[in-house]
Structures are given as C-alpha cells and as structure tokens.
Scaffold this active site. Structure first.
Site, PDB file in Angstrom:
ATOM      1  N   THR A 109       1.078  -1.251  -0.394  1.00  0.00           N
ATOM      2  CA  THR A 109      -0.225   0.278   0.159  1.00  0.00           C
ATOM      3  C   THR A 109       0.842   1.123  -0.015  1.00  0.00           C
ATOM      4  OG1 THR A 109      -1.322  -0.969   1.319  1.00  0.00           O
ATOM      5  CG2 THR A 109      -2.092   0.914   1.448  1.00  0.00           C
TER       6      THR A 109
ATOM      7  N   ARG B  91     -12.945  -8.160  -3.509  1.00  0.00           N
ATOM      8  CA  ARG B  91     -12.222  -7.952  -2.262  1.00  0.00           C
ATOM      9  C   ARG B  91     -12.481  -6.128  -1.595  1.00  0.00           C
ATOM     10  NH1 ARG B  91      -7.395  -5.823   0.251  1.00  0.00           N
ATOM     11  NH2 ARG B  91      -7.340  -6.712   2.513  1.00  0.00           N
ATOM     12  N   VAL B  92     -12.696  -5.508  -0.525  1.00  0.00           N
ATOM     13  CA  VAL B  92     -13.015  -4.624  -0.244  1.00  0.00           C
ATOM     14  C   VAL B  92     -11.490  -4.326   0.766  1.00  0.00           C
ATOM     15  CG1 VAL B  92     -13.520  -2.493   0.223  1.00  0.00           C
ATOM     16  CG2 VAL B  92     -14.721  -3.537  -1.885  1.00  0.00           C
ATOM     17  N   GLY B  93     -10.533  -4.026   0.881  1.00  0.00           N
ATOM     18  CA  GLY B  93      -9.990  -3.766   2.119  1.00  0.00           C
ATOM     19  C   GLY B  93      -9.911  -2.681   2.778  1.00  0.00           C
ATOM     20  N   ASP B  94      -8.679  -2.737   3.736  1.00  0.00           N
ATOM     21  CA  ASP B  94      -8.649  -1.553   4.492  1.00  0.00           C
ATOM     22  C   ASP B  94      -8.754   0.307   4.341  1.00  0.00           C
ATOM     23  OD1 ASP B  94      -6.213  -2.370   4.644  1.00  0.00           O
ATOM     24  OD2 ASP B  94      -5.560  -0.680   5.576  1.00  0.00           O
TER      25      ASP B  94
ATOM     26  N   THR C 145      -0.416   0.937   6.069  1.00  0.00           N
ATOM     27  CA  THR C 145      -0.680  -0.808   5.729  1.00  0.00           C
ATOM     28  C   THR C 145      -0.255  -1.665   6.219  1.00  0.00           C
ATOM     29  OG1 THR C 145       1.137  -1.606   3.953  1.00  0.00           O
ATOM     30  CG2 THR C 145       2.120  -0.159   6.179  1.00  0.00           C
ATOM     31  N   GLY C 146      -1.153  -3.024   5.505  1.00  0.00           N
ATOM     32  CA  GLY C 146      -0.489  -4.410   6.133  1.00  0.00           C
ATOM     33  C   GLY C 146      -1.562  -4.950   6.203  1.00  0.00           C
TER      34      GLY C 146
ATOM     35  N   GLY D  62      -4.840  -6.058   5.949  1.00  0.00           N
ATOM     36  CA  GLY D  62      -6.313  -5.533   5.540  1.00  0.00           C
ATOM     37  C   GLY D  62      -7.097  -5.778   6.176  1.00  0.00           C
TER      38      GLY D  62
END
Lengths: 346, 346
Positions: free
Chosen positions: A217, A245-248, A267-268, A270
């Site tokens: 990210t 897929r929706v991440g953070d 970052t990481g 999600g």
C-alpha cells in the site's frame, strides 16, 4: 488526630512526595499541557510504501531504488508544506508520486487480481472538516487518490465502488488509462508464480520478497502551517485477491483517518486493520487517554494487533511524526520543520 | 534525610491519605468493579427499523403495522436468547425478519436507486472474535445479512462489493431472487415522486413521511447467555442514490461494530455516520473513558454528530440496552432478561 495527620501529611507532601501523591492526575494534566505547549514543528509529513517481511536479500540496486523513491516522495511533500501549501495537497501529491512509481503496489505497478487485472482502492480525508472521499475497484483511473479527492470535493457521497466510481470519474476531469497501463513485467511474473505457473520469469528469491509485500500500500499523512491535518492511502490490493474484495484502504477509520488531532495512513493485513478499526483506534486512544502519538500507535500495535500485522505513518497537530510497525520492515519516510528527517526500510 | 522522609511519608500514607494518593487508579478500578458487579441481565437485545423526521401524521393503520412488526422482531430475538441461543443467531434472525418486511428499507421494500433498481448493503460482526462480514451493492440476494454471515464464516476476506459479492453468493447456499422481488408499489411510487413524475400514485402526505425515511436501515445488537456480543445492519440505501454509493452500513466501525464490551447498529445519514466512525467512537469512548453505554452514545450524539443525523441501538456486556437518537423518531425496540421491554417510534 485527624488534624495532626492532615498537617503532617501536608508537610510530608510538600517536602518529599508531591510528585508521587498526585502522580496520575498530574501526569495526565502535564501530558496535555506538555503537548499543548510543545508545538514541535509548524509542518510535518510522513509516508509509506508498504510493509511486510521485507527480506534483507533485496538486491542492492533495488534497495537503492526504494531509498531514492522514498526520498523523492518526501521531498515533494516537504516542499509543498515548507512553502505554505495545504496538508491535502501534500498527501495527494506524495501519493500520486508513489502511484506512478512501479516499485510500489498502487497505481502503476499494482498487483494482479485472480482475474488478471488491476482493481485499485484509495481514500483521502481532510482532518479539519472530516470531509472524506474513497473508492474501491476502479480499473481505469491513473491516480486513484485524485479521484478520491474529487469525490470528497464534488459529490454528496464519500465512498463509491466499482463502476459507480468509474462513472463518477467520467463526470470529473481525471486522467484515464487502459487497465494494462498499470501492468509491469515484474508484477505479471509475480502473479504467474502465485498461480503456480512455471513460465514465470521471476527469480525465486525476488518472488519471495515480493510476495511478502503482497499487502503493499502507499500512503501519507501531513500537517500544514495552518494547523490542518490530512491523510491519504492508495493500493493495488492483494496479489491474486478475490474479485470484488474491499480492503482497509478506502475504509474511513481503518486504513485512512484524519481529524483535528492526528492524521494516519496504514499498511498491512487489511482484514486485521479493518476489524480493529485501526486508524481510528489510534486517534481515539490519543484523544480519550491523552496519550502521545507514539504511545497511541504502540497501544494498537501491542494490545490489539498481532506481530506481523501492520504499520502506520502518522503526524499529529503538534508536528510530531510517527513511523511504526510490528512487521519486519516498512518502506517509510518522515520529516518536519524542526529538523526530523528519516528514511528507512527495516 | 531522604530515608526519614520516606518512612514518615509511608506512615502518613498508611494512616490517612492512602485513598487520595492513588485516587486515579482506585477510581478507575472502582468504576470497572462497579460495572463488572452490575451484570444487569444475562441476555439483551436491541433493534431498529430506521430513523428520520418521522411525521406523527403516519396513518393510524400504518403506525399499528410498524408497532406490530417491531414487536414481532423483538420476540424473535428474545426467544433465541432466552433459550440460550447465540447473539449472532439472534441478530441475523431479527435482521432477516426486518429484511423480509416491506415496511422497512432493507431487503423486500428497499428503495429504488437512480437507475430504478435495488442495491443492498449489509454487515454482521461477532464481538467475541472481531470476525466480520460485509457487502455492498448486491442485487439478487434475498437476505443480505445472511450473505454477510457467510462471508464472515467462509471467506478469508471481510468485505465484498457488487458483482464480487454476487459471485461469492454463487458459491454459497444463499437464497437468490430476481431484483424485482425487492420492489413494492409504495417504494416505486416514492421513487417516481422523487423523480418529480406526476404519475406517482402516492399521496403527498404519505410521500413526505416516507421521504423522511429515505436513509432507512434495519439493524440489531445482542448479548447472549455466554457473554458474547454481536451486531448486524442491513439497508436498501438512499432513495434515488447515485450508482455505486457505499454508505455506513457495511463499514465496520461506522454503521456496525461489536467487540467484547459493546455491540452497536446505526441508522441515519450514512456520510455523517462514516466520517465520525460512529459505532467505534461509542465503543472507544466507553472503553477508554470508562463511561456507561448511555453516556458514550450521548457523547457521540451531542459532541460529534449534529441534530437530525442518526440513531443507535446497542447492548453492552452487562446486559444494558440503549436506544438513542438525535432525530425526531426511530423505529426501535429492546428487551433484556431483567425485564426491560420497550417498543417506540417517537
């Protein structure tokens, strides 16, 4: 008896243990005072280019490319802020630079989904107004962070997904590209290897450290001379991730958050960042327990997340910069007017 | 000198001021103890069916229908919990009931988008594990809340959008329907009126109070006998909303949140709920300031949101139920084992 004890107690307090007796309340008051009086810097910036188990076996040349890119991104942000520009402009420009740079998993250089295409997510937030813009699953917008800003400034909504976001882009003046524009040979080889395809040209060791960055990210947080904070994050998602897929990253409060106290980009992993509402946990802990920025990120990393989960870059209203992770490495950089300057990977 | 003072100080502390010296820590401990000893109820449930400027001019018959539906939904949740069922099952079943009921803007009875179709959002969260499932923009899933639960339990991701969510539904055993199945004549007329189409059959006064509910949502929060908390929310979105807009409902920490202290479902103006990371603000304020559930929701409603923005239903680990809004009305109901029972609109 009670009076004597009170006097005696008072004398002892004055002589010796005043700082012990009210330790807790004095401490918390002094924290606030200290913080309020401690305007460390008129402006500040922090940025990242992803986290993970970054192997020290990165080829020397590649390592230098990363350092150079982080330094350049930092300089761009610094310049805007030093010249009195806004925190919003600084985080947008820094993230655009990182989106354009194929070294990072955002914009050009994004990873491939399981469908073999690129789906990009981004968000931006203005801490002074709590205005925000976010998008998930765009495929033709060159600078997703700039579309997020257009959503923030030109729509009555905050968050658009997929073709809804593309349609909003059609109405706005943002640069469009073919989806292949985001492809790079290295990411293609990484995807082929992830699929178990032996035709991948990627050297195994290079693949391995790239894989460790599959949650890559980019992001930035800034404080400007007017005291406004802003944060922005952008990503190409996870290698071979499931469709839709929706991440953070576009979730306000998870991967991106800013208010009048602090601005944060994560970052990481999600899902871990989302379920812990991570960026907002930092902000809330800082506000409600009157802790410092460093203490607040430490709380999240140590008490809520697991080792290896995530990293955060943040700045607070006092110009403090924090670049912390519980992973092996994070591409990161930060600077402020007071002379703090830091660029690091491990 | 130092030794004498230390001893003297110690004696004084023992005799007189022990409770002052550690005021802060004793106080915080006593708050926790008080709360911990105050297990009000072994189980608890709270639910809502939307908020807004609900006119008191709702026809008497319609009003009765709403009370009856809220009472039935409450009974379903109560029954599960009283019989030792899980909080997750309770919130899922209650939300399914509300999704099926055309009176509410979720599932059947959802509003129309600007495209004339129905796009549904939902989320569910297990407070004991922080596991969560969420989706936005599904068009063929009869019970979006149950798909959210399948995502939580059967995928490595938390959140799917649009056709990604539909594709995941294809792999799961969830009931599918044609998009028209969600349509009701009343919602169609509401949409036609919103478009300014004079052919709408909707009586103006009925349209007006329905419009006030355009941000309608359904949701539930529960505590079970094992001490686990869960929350779920589902919505048909905003009438005539822009294509692809994602609201607060599927955002973990905004419209839906649960941990081991509290479970919350929100309803109201999605963008305001999102930018304030509302459900998580309640949870964080409660945890970090050791406030009660009521105090924590009051803080959010009074200090962060504006009048008219939102309503929240929540239960905490002690079995307290809170149903609060800063709007004129909220379709709501709550009950616990200790005898609390409440069904209300205004």
């Amino acid at each position: 008896m009670k009076v004597v004890m009170t006097i005696l107690s008072f004398v002892v307090m004055m002589l010796f243990s005043a700082e012990h007796i009210h330790t807790k309340s004095v401490e918390s008051k002094s924290k606030t005072d200290k913080a309020a009086s401690k305007q460390n810097s008129e402006w500040a910036i922090a940025l990242h280019g992803g986290t993970g188990v970054i192997s020290r076996d990165i080829p020397e040349e590649t390592r230098e490319q990363y350092y150079k890119a982080l330094e350049e991104a930092l300089e761009k942000g610094q310049k805007i802020l030093a010249e009195g520009g806004t925190a919003l402009d600084a985080v947008e420009l820094v993230v655009r630079y990182l989106e354009d740079n194929p070294l990072f998993n955002a914009g050009r250089g994004s990873v491939f989904t399981s469908e073999g295409i690129h789906e990009l997510d981004a968000a931006i937030m203005d801490g002074s107004t709590l205005a925000a813009g976010a998008l998930t699953g765009v495929t033709t917008v060159r600078y997703p962070v700039s579309l997020a800003r257009k959503i923030m400034e030109n729509s009555r909504h905050i968050f658009f997904s997929g073709s809804g976001a593309e349609r909003f882009a059609d109405e706005m003046n943002v640069e469009r590209v073919e989806n292949e524009w985001f492809s790079t040979e290295r990411r293609y080889d990484q995807w082929q290897r992830a699929l178990g395809n032996s035709s991948s040209n990627l050297d195994r060791s290079v693949f391995e450290w790239m894989e460790m960055l599959r949650y890559g990210t980019v992001g930035a947080a800034a404080l400007d001379r007017d005291g406004n904070l802003a944060a922005a994050t952008s990503t190409g998602g996870m290698t071979n991730k499931m469709f839709g897929r929706v991440g953070d990253v576009p979730i306000i409060g998870a991967g991106t958050y800013a208010n009048d106290l602090v601005a944060i980009s994560a970052t990481g992993w999600g899902e871990q960042i989302m379920r812990n509402v991570s960026a907002h946990t930092i902000a809330a802990y800082m506000e409600f327990t009157e802790s410092s920025l460093d203490e607040s990120i430490d709380f999240l990393l140590a008490e809520r997340l697991d080792p290896g989960d995530a990293g955060f870059v943040a700045v607070d209203r006092y110009g403090n910069v924090s670049l912390k992770m519980n992973t092996v490495g994070m591409f990161r950089a930060g600077a402020n007017e007071a002379g703090f300057h830091h660029v690091a990977i491990w």
